[in-house]
Design a protein around this motif. Structure first.
Motif, mmCIF file in Angstrom:
data_model
loop_
_atom_site.group_PDB
_atom_site.id
_atom_site.type_symbol
_atom_site.label_atom_id
_atom_site.label_comp_id
_atom_site.label_asym_id
_atom_site.label_seq_id
_atom_site.Cartn_x
_atom_site.Cartn_y
_atom_site.Cartn_z
ATOM 1 N N UNK A 1 0.802 -1.222 0.000
ATOM 2 C CA UNK A 1 0.000 0.000 0.000
ATOM 3 C C UNK A 1 0.828 1.262 0.000
ATOM 4 N N UNK A 2 2.084 1.163 0.433
ATOM 5 C CA UNK A 2 2.952 2.347 0.483
ATOM 6 C C UNK A 2 3.848 2.469 -0.743
ATOM 7 N N UNK A 3 3.669 1.565 -1.737
ATOM 8 C CA UNK A 3 4.461 1.663 -2.957
ATOM 9 C C UNK A 3 4.112 2.935 -3.729
ATOM 10 N N UNK B 1 -1.030 0.308 -5.340
ATOM 11 C CA UNK B 1 -1.466 0.697 -3.998
ATOM 12 C C UNK B 1 -2.987 0.725 -3.911
ATOM 13 N N UNK B 2 -3.634 1.264 -4.937
ATOM 14 C CA UNK B 2 -5.100 1.329 -4.937
ATOM 15 C C UNK B 2 -5.690 -0.082 -5.010
ATOM 16 N N UNK B 3 -5.066 -0.940 -5.820
ATOM 17 C CA UNK B 3 -5.551 -2.317 -5.940
ATOM 18 C C UNK B 3 -5.518 -3.027 -4.580
ATOM 19 N N UNK B 4 -4.412 -2.887 -3.844
ATOM 20 C CA UNK B 4 -4.291 -3.620 -2.595
ATOM 21 C C UNK B 4 -5.228 -3.047 -1.536
ATOM 22 N N UNK C 1 -5.687 -2.568 11.111
ATOM 23 C CA UNK C 1 -4.453 -1.824 11.318
ATOM 24 C C UNK C 1 -3.753 -1.445 10.016
ATOM 25 N N UNK C 2 -3.737 -2.275 8.960
ATOM 26 C CA UNK C 2 -3.099 -1.836 7.711
ATOM 27 C C UNK C 2 -3.698 -0.543 7.155
ATOM 28 N N UNK C 3 -5.031 -0.367 7.286
ATOM 29 C CA UNK C 3 -5.645 0.884 6.839
ATOM 30 C C UNK C 3 -5.071 2.069 7.611
ATOM 31 N N UNK C 4 -4.902 1.893 8.915
ATOM 32 C CA UNK C 4 -4.403 2.987 9.758
ATOM 33 C C UNK C 4 -2.972 3.346 9.375
ATOM 34 N N UNK C 5 -2.129 2.338 9.226
ATOM 35 C CA UNK C 5 -0.713 2.604 8.941
ATOM 36 C C UNK C 5 -0.546 3.262 7.579
ATOM 37 N N UNK C 6 -1.224 2.726 6.582
ATOM 38 C CA UNK C 6 -1.107 3.319 5.241
ATOM 39 C C UNK C 6 -1.685 4.729 5.238
ATOM 40 N N UNK D 1 0.301 9.542 -1.145
ATOM 41 C CA UNK D 1 -0.623 9.681 -2.276
ATOM 42 C C UNK D 1 -2.012 10.065 -1.762
ATOM 43 N N UNK D 2 -2.527 11.255 -2.076
ATOM 44 C CA UNK D 2 -3.866 11.643 -1.627
ATOM 45 C C UNK D 2 -4.959 10.717 -2.158
ATOM 46 N N UNK D 3 -4.732 10.144 -3.365
ATOM 47 C CA UNK D 3 -5.724 9.226 -3.918
ATOM 48 C C UNK D 3 -5.880 7.986 -3.036
ATOM 49 N N UNK D 4 -4.761 7.483 -2.537
ATOM 50 C CA UNK D 4 -4.804 6.308 -1.667
ATOM 51 C C UNK D 4 -5.478 6.653 -0.344
ATOM 52 N N UNK D 5 -5.131 7.816 0.204
ATOM 53 C CA UNK D 5 -5.722 8.213 1.490
ATOM 54 C C UNK D 5 -7.234 8.424 1.364
ATOM 55 N N UNK D 6 -7.652 9.015 0.259
ATOM 56 C CA UNK D 6 -9.085 9.224 0.063
ATOM 57 C C UNK D 6 -9.803 7.880 -0.098
#
Length: 666
Positions: free
Chosen positions: A48-50, A56-59, A87-92, A98-103
């Protein structure tokens, strides 16, 4: 990971297979699944942090699907598998650039909440951590989307939060507090505080409170590392993070947030305070309320504070004045349980009277009057005495302001010039003064004039408060209490005479006010009102409590005040009290005309002299005969005074005709 790190053509076959493996194993025994997920979650976080956005969006989307399936199962009691899964959602969310990933994460978590809310237990912690990170995001759409979901959670799903462990509600409060710091939407900042109020309503509606049966509340309401120290078996602990969070916001650097937080904090205590026990109230006051006033007490102890005030101090002062008014209202409403805190509350209120700032000091006087009005009928003699002594001590402390003004003006020289300086440009038009030193002197003088005006206005407010206090509560006051009031008003009247006697200072103020075209301090009015109110209080005591007045020798005090008033008038008219030997040897006497200022002062003092004349004329014959040797020389001097008004001469005529004349004919 190697095949996913290609910047142009990443291959996701293995990633897809790992997602499928996770999907097929999600229904296994929870302990087994927990060990599997511990390995998989670290892998999903790394992917997710790639930097490759599509991977990242796929995972993250794959994680969403897994989470939706996992949340179909209810969580076992005393387990936190849901929190581990999210927890993976929180860490990423916290680490992704990437704002797209955070959104996408915010949208995924929002969907989970809205569709699986019935089964979420320990997962609330991960949900609130994601939204807390979103509140501090630098992308507006992410902030607004997260806050929209938080609104939905608090409004519609509040019972699901409180039915889990108490730290879940703490996380919810921390999340709302995080939204008060949003840089994009001021409405969201204030709405977050409003939702804290809404949380309090929900807690009360669901019966979370503590009456007399609760005796072992936590001793500390503070929040450390975002979590309150709570007793999970005690329902009252849910109020702790809410109150502590609002207390934290009262020290925010933004004035709107501070004012709103103070208002909501006291509104919650006022609306729901009946749910709290006496010991819990004590903890609230010590840990939440009293610290709000710590800076006021430190600043008010410094009578030599400089006129330049940082903007933060003004903001703190505004917050504290709002808080002290709310504190008094709260104390009145819950007097039965808060009564042991009377001395501390009275101390806070009276310390405001010592404030070097007019508004704050005036609020202190009005707050004290409101406190006495609200609980005066319930106070014991000792409680009355404690409040009045604190009041007296704070009023005496304000006299230092004038001493500071005298020192400030000691080396100041005002130029003998009559150029016109408007009030608006006295600080900005530097060309009006010959040099920098002269300009600095004028600025200092202007500040001193404002300080003196404010000082006198405050003391007149105190004088009015003393009279009101006596008139409305005299049936509760003992001789000791009344003696304290008399000492206060006597000290103010004496102080007014001291102010009026500083002739060199007043001359400087007169010249400066003429140059700057501003009104002079109304010193004569201050002195007149002080003595008139003092005399009014003494007369009321003499009339209402004859036996107490005899014990306190009120009549002698009245006569001393009357003598002081007549001497002040004679001094103003440039006629010192009689010396008969000088009068017999005087062969030539010239009338020296008074200046315009002296004529105005004499006219202003006339009403007070007439009041003294009326009081002397109304004395019984025996009483008048007893005091005549005391006042006769002063009455003779008034007759000899060339500049006294016709009204004073007429009053003298009536005294000699109706009171002194009959004694001579007997």
């Amino acid at each position: 990971m190697t095949e996913l790190q290609s910047p142009t053509d990443p291959r996701i076959f293995c990633l897809t297979k790992i997602v499928e493996i996770a999907h097929y194993n999600v229904n296994r025994i929870r302990l087994v699944w927990s060990r599997i997920w511990k390995v998989l979650s670290e892998f999903f976080v790394s992917v997710g942090l790639l930097e490759n956005l599509s991977v990242a969006i796929f995972v993250m989307d794959s994680l969403r699907q897994l989470a939706m399936k996992f949340l179909e199962r209810e969580e076992l009691a005393n387990y936190n598998f849901q929190n581990e899964f999210l927890r993976p959602f929180v860490i990423v969310m916290q680490k992704s650039n990437a704002p797209e990933v955070r959104e996408l994460i915010v949208r995924c978590v929002s969907q989970m909440v809205l569709s699986r809310v019935n089964n979420i237990k320990s997962g609330w912690k991960g949900v609130f951590m994601v939204f807390t990170s979103a509140a501090a995001d630098d992308t507006k759409s992410i902030v607004l989307l997260a806050f929209e979901t938080m609104e939905k959670i608090v409004r519609d799903y509040f019972p699901y939060i409180t039915e889990t462990e108490n730290t879940t509600f703490t996380d919810c409060v921390n999340c709302l507090i995080a939204f008060t710091s949003s840089q994009f939407n001021s409405d969201a900042n204030l709405n977050a505080i409003a939702f804290l109020r809404f949380c309090a309503v929900k807690l009360a509606d669901e019966g979370f409170g503590c009456q007399e049966k609760c005796t072992d509340e936590p001793r500390n309401l503070g929040m450390s590392d975002g979590n309150a120290t709570v007793d999970k078996d005690d329902s009252i602990s849910l109020w702790i993070p809410l109150l502590a969070g609002l207390a934290k916001l009262t020290s925010d650097s933004r004035s709107t947030i501070k004012r709103s937080a103070v208002g909501v904090l006291f509104d919650i205590l006022k609306d729901h305070g009946q749910l709290f026990s006496e010991s819990f109230w004590t903890n609230i006051l010590e840990s939440v309320i009293y610290p709000l006033f710590s800076s006021e007490r430190s600043s008010s102890n410094d009578p030599t504070s400089t006129p330049s005030i940082p903007e933060d101090d003004f903001s703190n002062l505004e917050t504290q004045t709002l808080a002290v008014k709310c504190l008094v209202g709260l104390f009145i409403n819950f007097f039965d349980v808060m009564r042991p805190e009377l001395a501390r509350v009275a101390s806070i209120v009276t310390y405001f009277i010592r404030s070097p700032y007019k508004h704050s000091a005036s609020i202190g006087v009005s707050a004290l009057m409101r406190l006495i009005e609200g609980v005066g009928g319930e106070l014991s003699k000792e409680e009355w005495k404690d409040i009045l002594l604190r009041f007296k001590e704070s009023v005496a402390h304000t006299f230092l302001v004038f001493s500071k003004i005298v020192r400030m003006m000691q080396d100041i020289e005002i130029p003998d010039r009559f150029e016109s300086y408007s009030e608006n440009d006295q600080y900005s038009d530097h060309e009006n003064y010959g040099n920098e030193e002269e300009e600095a002197n004028m600025e200092t003088t202007s500040y001193a004039i404002v300080k003196l005006k404010n000082h006198m206005a405050l003391l007149l407010l105190v004088v009015q408060g003393i009279i009101k206090l006596y008139e409305e509560h005299r049936k509760y006051l003992s001789s000791d209490h009344i003696n304290i009031l008399l000492e206060m008003i006597s000290a103010i009247a004496t102080h007014a005479s001291e102010v009026s006697s500083e002739s060199s200072l007043l001359l400087k103020f007169h010249k400066a006010c003429s140059l700057m075209e501003v009104s002079e301090p109304a010193i004569v009015h201050f002195e007149n009102e002080s003595y008139q109110t003092y005399l009014k209080l003494l007369q009321a005591l003499f009339r209402d409590y004859p036996s107490m007045s005899e014990e306190m020798d009120i009549e002698s005090q009245i006569l001393r005040v009357c003598e002081k008033i007549l001497r002040i008038y004679l001094q103003c008219a440039q006629r010192e009290p009689s010396n008969e030997a000088l009068h017999r040897n005087a062969s030539i006497h010239c009338i020296v005309p008074l200046g315009a200022a002296k004529k105005e002062e004499l006219a202003a003092r006339t009403s007070l002299v007439l009041l003294v004349m009326q009081l002397l004329g109304n004395l019984e014959e025996d009483s008048f005969r007893r005091v005549l040797p005391w006042f006769f020389p002063l009455l003779v001097d008034l007759i000899r005074c060339e500049h006294s008004s016709g009204e004073v001469q007429h009053a003298l005529y009536k005294i000699f005709q109706s009171s002194i004349g009959p004694m001579l004919t007997v």
